[in-house]
Design a protein around this motif. Structure first.
Motif, PDB file in Angstrom:
ATOM      1  N   PHE A 141      45.753  43.592  27.381  1.00  0.00           N
ATOM      2  CA  PHE A 141      45.254  44.606  28.311  1.00  0.00           C
ATOM      3  C   PHE A 141      43.790  44.343  28.669  1.00  0.00           C
ATOM      4  CE2 PHE A 141      43.016  48.636  28.933  1.00  0.00           C
ATOM      5  CZ  PHE A 141      43.738  49.203  29.973  1.00  0.00           C
ATOM      6  N   PHE A 142      42.980  44.020  27.675  1.00  0.00           N
ATOM      7  CA  PHE A 142      41.558  43.762  27.939  1.00  0.00           C
ATOM      8  C   PHE A 142      41.374  42.497  28.765  1.00  0.00           C
ATOM      9  CE2 PHE A 142      40.793  46.564  24.162  1.00  0.00           C
ATOM     10  CZ  PHE A 142      40.061  47.526  24.836  1.00  0.00           C
ATOM     11  N   VAL A 143      42.153  41.468  28.472  1.00  0.00           N
ATOM     12  CA  VAL A 143      42.085  40.239  29.281  1.00  0.00           C
ATOM     13  C   VAL A 143      42.457  40.545  30.731  1.00  0.00           C
ATOM     14  CG1 VAL A 143      43.103  37.964  29.640  1.00  0.00           C
ATOM     15  CG2 VAL A 143      42.523  38.710  27.324  1.00  0.00           C
ATOM     16  N   GLU A 144      43.501  41.340  30.897  1.00  0.00           N
ATOM     17  CA  GLU A 144      43.932  41.719  32.247  1.00  0.00           C
ATOM     18  C   GLU A 144      42.841  42.487  32.977  1.00  0.00           C
ATOM     19  OE1 GLU A 144      47.689  44.102  34.377  1.00  0.00           O
ATOM     20  OE2 GLU A 144      47.399  44.185  32.198  1.00  0.00           O
ATOM     21  N   ALA A 145      42.180  43.402  32.274  1.00  0.00           N
ATOM     22  CA  ALA A 145      41.116  44.199  32.889  1.00  0.00           C
ATOM     23  C   ALA A 145      39.962  43.313  33.361  1.00  0.00           C
ATOM     24  CB  ALA A 145      40.609  45.245  31.896  1.00  0.00           C
ATOM     25  N   ILE A 146      39.557  42.343  32.525  1.00  0.00           N
ATOM     26  CA  ILE A 146      38.453  41.445  32.896  1.00  0.00           C
ATOM     27  C   ILE A 146      38.842  40.585  34.095  1.00  0.00           C
ATOM     28  CG2 ILE A 146      37.090  39.473  32.108  1.00  0.00           C
ATOM     29  CD1 ILE A 146      37.353  40.691  29.247  1.00  0.00           C
ATOM     30  N   ALA A 147      40.062  40.019  34.038  1.00  0.00           N
ATOM     31  CA  ALA A 147      40.505  39.161  35.139  1.00  0.00           C
ATOM     32  C   ALA A 147      40.645  39.947  36.440  1.00  0.00           C
ATOM     33  CB  ALA A 147      41.833  38.501  34.774  1.00  0.00           C
ATOM     34  N   LEU A 148      41.124  41.181  36.352  1.00  0.00           N
ATOM     35  CA  LEU A 148      41.270  42.005  37.551  1.00  0.00           C
ATOM     36  C   LEU A 148      39.911  42.327  38.157  1.00  0.00           C
ATOM     37  CD1 LEU A 148      43.099  43.564  39.475  1.00  0.00           C
ATOM     38  CD2 LEU A 148      43.022  45.507  37.886  1.00  0.00           C
ATOM     39  N   GLY A 149      38.932  42.588  37.303  1.00  0.00           N
ATOM     40  CA  GLY A 149      37.583  42.835  37.805  1.00  0.00           C
ATOM     41  C   GLY A 149      37.032  41.623  38.544  1.00  0.00           C
ATOM     42  N   LEU A 150      37.242  40.424  37.975  1.00  0.00           N
ATOM     43  CA  LEU A 150      36.792  39.196  38.639  1.00  0.00           C
ATOM     44  C   LEU A 150      37.511  39.000  39.976  1.00  0.00           C
ATOM     45  CD1 LEU A 150      36.652  36.788  35.558  1.00  0.00           C
ATOM     46  CD2 LEU A 150      34.696  37.673  36.856  1.00  0.00           C
ATOM     47  N   PHE A 151      38.805  39.311  39.995  1.00  0.00           N
ATOM     48  CA  PHE A 151      39.563  39.130  41.238  1.00  0.00           C
ATOM     49  C   PHE A 151      39.085  40.104  42.314  1.00  0.00           C
ATOM     50  CE2 PHE A 151      43.043  39.490  44.208  1.00  0.00           C
ATOM     51  CZ  PHE A 151      43.534  38.195  44.288  1.00  0.00           C
ATOM     52  N   LEU A 152      38.899  41.357  41.947  1.00  0.00           N
ATOM     53  CA  LEU A 152      38.533  42.373  42.937  1.00  0.00           C
ATOM     54  C   LEU A 152      37.137  42.143  43.508  1.00  0.00           C
ATOM     55  CD1 LEU A 152      39.907  45.596  41.180  1.00  0.00           C
ATOM     56  CD2 LEU A 152      40.833  44.489  43.222  1.00  0.00           C
ATOM     57  N   TYR A 153      36.221  41.714  42.666  1.00  0.00           N
ATOM     58  CA  TYR A 153      34.818  41.629  43.099  1.00  0.00           C
ATOM     59  C   TYR A 153      34.327  40.189  43.254  1.00  0.00           C
ATOM     60  CZ  TYR A 153      34.928  46.545  41.901  1.00  0.00           C
ATOM     61  OH  TYR A 153      35.262  47.869  41.845  1.00  0.00           O
ATOM     62  N   GLY A 154      35.227  39.223  43.137  1.00  0.00           N
ATOM     63  CA  GLY A 154      34.786  37.836  43.205  1.00  0.00           C
ATOM     64  C   GLY A 154      35.158  37.099  44.468  1.00  0.00           C
ATOM     65  N   TRP A 155      35.602  37.819  45.505  1.00  0.00           N
ATOM     66  CA  TRP A 155      36.043  37.148  46.729  1.00  0.00           C
ATOM     67  C   TRP A 155      34.957  36.251  47.329  1.00  0.00           C
ATOM     68  CZ3 TRP A 155      40.771  36.528  48.552  1.00  0.00           C
ATOM     69  CH2 TRP A 155      41.773  37.409  48.138  1.00  0.00           C
TER      70      TRP A 155
END
Length: 445
Positions: A102-116
């Motif tokens: 869950f924590f890995v998913e949260a970090i990766a999702l944050g990078l995806f959303l704000y890393g465009w």
């Protein structure tokens, strides 16, 4: 309302909502990753818009899934303290691994959303894949804990106490593989058809909308392949259940008497009092074949078990029929889509086919709910199969109907909010691709 019924209903409602969020969280990231991959390869803006729209959906369901999952965690301890007292040290490991995923998913999702605009395209795409992989891993770890309840392992039960605990053996119990495979594929079927159906219904208003056309093709391709694979995993699961939980198999098939060459029952209404099934279609010998790979194999009937240990036959049987019926309908639509895409592309966006796909929008999630009903209700009266009964694990706290009412209100409100947020996201981007603003689309893609 009896406390046992109130507690079971509260768990059922909580799990019923959470499993939808969990399924979308497992499969939806792969849809957004496919869309971004096509954007990187083709440069078509519509694919980037799709990836961004779907990523916002992933974020919404990630947040609601976190909330509903936390509620379930508290309910396990509050409603079933005796169960958690004994089971916690045994099957706690998959829950800890689920937390890590869950924590890995949260970090990766944050990078995806704000890393465009901050990450290189392929690095950014990789973060989307990590979101999907960690989401699937998270779901599998939770399923491992549930599988343990169906196939207890990793301990010795002596005088009402668990000793010689082996958490690894508990996690990788005999039911783990079949349940994990079946549930993971089900998540992709439900999400694929749910997303495709939504875009198909919107295409009925504007059949040349490029945004919805691209979305439907990606989502339905995923849903179609998963729906074709699902009967294979279903057969594997059925054989596993026949071996480990014969009472569950007998209940889901309303099979009352032990016999060789047992008929497969399609439809029908079970009559527990008279031990028969009314209005059913019977296929001779097929239950024996599906359960044991032999048309003449013996299939154990409910008569072999004390009646107070029978699962609720009517509920289990009907839920199983709904799951199988919905699954085969989606498989048919999936095969039809793949055939059209291969040979008859001009039929992909005909109104009748869009209606057919639109009708399938809720079917995957209905099948998931029905499947979990079979899994949970079919295990009754046991909370830990043949070790601890559900009634013996219940909290002694009175008035359990009141938190049930609160949970119902909470999830109804959550459903309205999530539905509104998702509608807003889809419609906002959809409006950019109205027919009036587009060149004619070809089927070259």
């Amino acid at each position: 309302m009896e406390d046992l019924l109130a507690a079971r209903l509260q768990m059922a409602i909580s799990l019923g909502f959470h499993i939808i969020f969990a399924c979308i969280g497992m499969a939806m990231p792969f849809l957004m990753a496919i869309a971004e991959y096509k954007w990187i390869k083709t440069g078509e803006q519509v694919y980037q818009d799709l990836a961004k729209a779907w990523s916002k959906g992933v974020a919404i369901f990630f947040a609601t899934g976190a909330v509903s999952g936390t509620v379930l965690s508290f309910e396990l301890g509050l409603l079933w303290p005796t169960f958690m007292e004994h089971a916690g040290p045994i099957f706690g490991m998959p829950f800890s691994w689920e937390g890590t995923a869950f924590f890995v998913e949260a970090i990766a999702l944050g990078l995806f959303l704000y890393g465009w605009d901050k990450l290189k395209p392929w690095v950014h795409w990789g973060t989307g894949l990590v979101v999907g992989i960690s989401g699937v891993a998270s779901g599998i770890f939770v399923v491992a804990a549930n599988a343990w309840m169906n196939s207890p392992a990793g301990f010795d039960w002596v005088n009402g106490e668990a000793i010689n605990i082996d958490p690894v053996a508990a996690m990788f119990n005999d039911a783990w593989a079949s349940q994990a495979i079946h549930m993971t594929i089900a998540a992709f079927v439900a999400t694929g058809f749910g997303v495709a159906g939504l875009h198909a219904l919107l295409l009925l208003k504007d059949r040349n909308n490029l945004f919805h056309r691209k979305a439907l093709k990606i989502a339905l391709a995923i849903g179609a392949v998963a729906a074709i694979l699902q009967p294979i995993s279903g057969d594997y699961s059925a054989k596993d259940v026949a071996e480990r939980q014969p009472a569950k198999l007998a209940a889901l098939e309303s099979h009352f008497e032990t016999e060789r060459g047992a008929d497969l029952i399609i439809g029908g209404i079970p009559d527990e009092e008279n031990r028969e099934v009314h209005f059913a279609i019977r296929i001779p010998g097929m239950l024996s074949f599906l359960a044991h790979g032999d048309l003449n194999a013996e299939v154990i009937g409910l008569e072999e078990f004390p009646e107070d240990e029978w699962p609720p036959v009517l509920v289990t049987h009907i839920a199983f029929q709904i799951m199988v019926g919905a699954g085969f309908l989606m498989m048919f639509v999936g095969l039809l889509y793949l055939f059209f895409y291969w040979k008859k592309k001009h039929l992909l966006f005909r109104r009748w086919f869009l209606w057919l796909v639109g009708i399938c929008t809720p079917l995957g999630f209905i099948a998931v709910e029905a499947g979990w009903t079979v899994t949970e209700v079919g295990r009754q009266p046991w909370i830990i199969y043949e070790i601890m009964k559900t009634e013996d694990a219940l909290s002694s706290m009175p008035g359990l109907q009141y938190p049930l009412y609160l949970i119902i209100a909470l999830y109804l409100l959550l459903t309205v909010i999530v539905s509104w947020l998702m509608y807003r996201q889809v419609i906002t981007l959809s409006d950019r691709y109205q027919t009036a603003n587009l060149k004619a689309e070809t089927d070259a893609d």
